[in-house]
Design an enzyme around this catalytic site. Structure first.
Site, PDB file in Angstrom:
ATOM      1  N   GLU A 403       0.845  -1.200   0.000  1.00 58.37           N
ATOM      2  CA  GLU A 403       0.000   0.000   0.000  1.00 58.37           C
ATOM      3  C   GLU A 403       0.880   1.250   0.000  1.00 58.37           C
ATOM      4  O   GLU A 403       0.489   2.292  -0.515  1.00 58.37           O
ATOM      5  CB  GLU A 403      -0.943  -0.005   1.211  1.00 58.37           C
ATOM      6  CG  GLU A 403      -2.167   0.883   1.026  1.00 58.37           C
ATOM      7  CD  GLU A 403      -3.248   0.641   2.065  1.00 58.37           C
ATOM      8  OE1 GLU A 403      -4.265   0.008   1.743  1.00 58.37           O
ATOM      9  OE2 GLU A 403      -3.086   1.094   3.211  1.00 58.37           O
ATOM     10  N   HIS A 432       7.390 -27.303   2.002  1.00 56.78           N
ATOM     11  CA  HIS A 432       6.557 -28.367   1.453  1.00 56.78           C
ATOM     12  C   HIS A 432       5.394 -27.803   0.664  1.00 56.78           C
ATOM     13  O   HIS A 432       4.380 -28.480   0.462  1.00 56.78           O
ATOM     14  CB  HIS A 432       6.075 -29.269   2.592  1.00 56.78           C
ATOM     15  CG  HIS A 432       7.226 -29.819   3.375  1.00 56.78           C
ATOM     16  ND1 HIS A 432       7.880 -30.981   3.008  1.00 56.78           N
ATOM     17  CD2 HIS A 432       7.890 -29.328   4.456  1.00 56.78           C
ATOM     18  CE1 HIS A 432       8.877 -31.188   3.857  1.00 56.78           C
ATOM     19  NE2 HIS A 432       8.905 -30.203   4.729  1.00 56.78           N
ATOM     20  N   LYS A 537     -13.328   1.260  -3.869  1.00 54.18           N
ATOM     21  CA  LYS A 537     -14.400   1.642  -2.940  1.00 54.18           C
ATOM     22  C   LYS A 537     -15.521   2.346  -3.698  1.00 54.18           C
ATOM     23  O   LYS A 537     -16.699   2.090  -3.469  1.00 54.18           O
ATOM     24  CB  LYS A 537     -13.856   2.606  -1.875  1.00 54.18           C
ATOM     25  CG  LYS A 537     -13.068   1.948  -0.780  1.00 54.18           C
ATOM     26  CD  LYS A 537     -12.756   2.986   0.296  1.00 54.18           C
ATOM     27  CE  LYS A 537     -11.728   2.485   1.276  1.00 54.18           C
ATOM     28  NZ  LYS A 537     -11.169   3.534   2.108  1.00 54.18           N
TER      29      LYS A 537
END
Ligand SMILES: O=P(O)(O)OC[C@H]1O[C@](O)(CO)[C@@H](O)[C@@H]1O
Length: 624
Positions: A403, A432, A537
């Site tokens: 950000e 793994h 948004k």
């Protein structure tokens, strides 16, 4: 600082790479002097290469192409001779004695010449950080100061008013936490007689720090256990509330939002308040707000008489708010020594004020990031803590780094498309999972190992085979992975701490906060705003507005006698939004999946055949 310099300096050898002439000549007219990585040949073992390259600063997209092609490290690009590598290790090793923290950058292949070329930029970055700490408007777009460093050293605040504000907030946090933990402040209707749980409602920077710190530092039996609502997922919220069960009556709900208006957080609050109503509980007596003064949340909490309110300061960004009330209150309530966290961060900040690159751990990190990613984010940052309790560090850093650095424009308004992608979980578990690709697959990353020397509290260790403990395996896995990656020319940084303690966690947070700030200066971007988040948004708001129109149209048709099921085209036309038909389809499919729209004909799998209506006619809505 115990950097042992000079040991490793060998005679400089010059090796200018022949780069792709076609690209170079195309770009040559626009070139400016700019540090770039020389490429080593298989015969060249010297660490001290001098190479001057030029790349086009004006065109980062082009730059990344040039770097991929002309400067990409080849198999022989990194030093492999064990003796030379050891000297490089010793030469560059950074140690913070008081913190017991080490930073090893030897497995990143930057050259002395690159460091020299970057020096001017680093000095500019150090000056910028100094100005920032003195109270400069370091976030120009929002006209804000950037003061998270003052939180752990209030005397550095640019005026006495801010200093007092910080000190008062810390005292208020500690004394409130003491009163809750000691039972002086009680929940009104809990048979337990004291608060036992925290439900933290917040998102992004208002959740990630507290989550990381809780996972890293909360004792096995904390005075209050913590849960998080960090999304607007109804099932996720229901799960958290269901897990609390009757303990909802002894739950302290901390609602955290700097802006006080983030929709996900508001929704979480509304859902929790509903659960309180249904349980016959008085929410304000158990509610705490952490937000900016006079925000919607602050005003709501004040008017409704919530149990407590704590400030979030205008000059502290969400992603750097862990050392404000945002992180300190939940931590203190879990029995974590927050003053130790602050002390660790303050010590790290002090080290990061050094203007000597080698003595400044944050600058060393920024140097490695720049080198590894060509200063344009061409490689991803993989964070691998070898300690379960640090699992969430990578998620925390994901927001802090991405950000902050992921920006479209630089500070001069030029398109930059900057950023560094961050991911990772923990070692050796990831061994793994995806280490296979790191070792042998696409070479688009560099690794940061986080090593913790102390395996267990003293007196608890045992040998599960002769001479070997469980922790030795973890250690071996880290060292083995580091070596195996390096052998295949995969670069890595190693940050080592003695133990996971409030002090070392505070220091780690401070280290990365400053590295992000310095790196942002190196690439000339504003690390402290997030304009890109607004687009999503805004678009979400538009979807919800369209949904209201769709509902009104369907309601009108569903109130007819007989009910008039509508095709998607008809809904789109009546909404005067034919261009939004795809979104209308998705809205209807979502409503149908939740039994809020009924399908009269066809199916969602064949949108052209679909005809829908609402199960009920809402007459009030009709005349609204
Ligand atoms: O604390 P607030 O204002 O609710 O914001 C939450 C998060 O939303 C953002 O503003 C954007 O995602 C983050 O920067 C911030 O941490």
């Amino acid at each position: 600082m115990a950097s042992i310099s000079g040991i490793c300096s060998s005679s400089p050898s010059l090796k200018l790479q022949k780069q792709s002439l076609s690209l170079t000549s195309i770009l040559r007219k626009e070139l400016v002097a700019f540090p770039a990585r020389p490429k080593l040949t298989s015969n060249d073992r010297s660490l001290n290469l001098v190479a001057t390259q030029s790349v086009a600063r004006e065109a980062p997209a082009e730059l990344s192409k040039v770097n991929d092609g002309a400067f990409a490290k080849d198999k022989a690009g990194l030093e492999k001779d064990p003796r030379a590598l050891w000297l490089r290790y010793v030469d560059w090793l950074y140690q913070h004695k008081d913190l017991g923290l080490y930073l090893d950058v030897s497995r990143v292949g930057f050259t002395d010449e690159f460091v020299k070329q970057m020096e001017t930029r680093f000095q500019a970055a150090f000056r910028a950080m100094e100005e920032l700490e003195k109270g400069a408007i370091a976030n120009p777009d929002e006209g804000r100061m950037v003061g998270h460093y003052w939180l752990r050293d209030p005397k550095r605040a640019p005026n006495p008013f801010l200093k007092t504000q910080i000190e008062n907030a810390l005292d208020a946090v500690c004394s409130f936490a003491n009163d809750i933990v000691s039972g002086k402040i009680k929940p009104p209707s809990s048979p337990e007689g004291r608060f036992t749980q925290i439900l933290s409602v917040g998102i992004g920077g208002s959740a990630l720090g507290p989550q990381f710190v809780a996972e890293a530092l909360a004792p096995d039996n904390p005075p209050l256990k913590i849960r998080f609502i960090d999304n607007t997922d109804p099932a996720g919220i229901d799960h958290q509330i269901a897990q609390l069960g009757p303990e909802l009556a002894s739950t302290l709900v901390i609602v955290i939002s700097k802006s006080g208006g983030t929709p996900e957080t508001r929704n979480g609050l509304l859902e929790v308040q509903k659960a309180f109503r249904e349980a016959g509980l008085d929410f304000p007596k158990q509610g705490v707000a952490i937000t900016q003064e006079n925000s919607l949340l602050d005003n709501t909490a004040r008017i409704e008489g919530w149990l407590a309110r704590f400030p979030m300061f205008d000059w502290v960004g969400g992603r750097t708010s862990e050392m404000s009330a945002v992180g300190l209150l939940p931590a203190a309530l879990q029995g974590i020594d927050v003053r130790e966290m602050l002390a660790g961060a303050a010590l790290m900040d002090e080290a990061n004020r050094s203007t000597v690159l080698r003595n400044n751990p944050a600058a060393l990190l920024a140097l490695c990031w720049y080198w590894a990613t060509d200063g344009v984010g061409s490689k991803d940052m993989v964070i691998l803590p070898y300690k379960d309790s640090l699992l969430l560090f990578s998620r925390y850093l994901q927001q802090l780094v991405m950000e902050s650095l992921g920006k479209e424009f630089d500070l001069d308004g030029n398109r930059a498309n900057q950023g560094i992608s961050v991911y990772g979980n923990k070692g050796s578990t990831d061994q793994h999972a995806y280490i296979q690709q790191l070792r042998e697959g696409v070479h688009n990353f560099f690794v940061t190992f986080i090593e913790v020397l102390r395996d267990r509290p003293p007196g608890h260790d045992w040998e599960l085979e002769p001479g070997v403990t469980c922790g030795d395996y973890l250690f071996g896995m880290l060292q083995g992975t580091r070596s195996a990656l390096y052998a295949n020319d995969r670069e890595s940084i190693t940050v080592t701490v003695q133990e996971v303690t409030p002090r070392s966690v505070g220091a780690l947070i401070a280290l990365y906060e400053r590295a992000v700030g310095i790196y942002a200066s190196l690439v000339n971007i504003n690390a402290y705003h997030q304009p890109g988040v607004e687009a999503g948004k805004k678009a979400a708001g538009e979807v919800l507005a369209l949904q209201k129109r769709v509902l009104a149209v369907l309601n009108e048709a569903s109130c007819k006698d007989p009910v008039e099921p509508l095709t998607l085209e008809e809904v789109a036309d009546r909404c005067h939004a034919p261009e939004d038909i795809e979104m209308i389809y998705k809205i209807i499919a979502h409503m149908a999946a939740n039994d809020r729209a009924l399908i009269a004909e066809g199916s969602c799998g064949s949108p052209r055949s679909l005809k829908v209506f609402l199960g009920e006619c809402n007459v009030d809505e009709l005349y609204a």
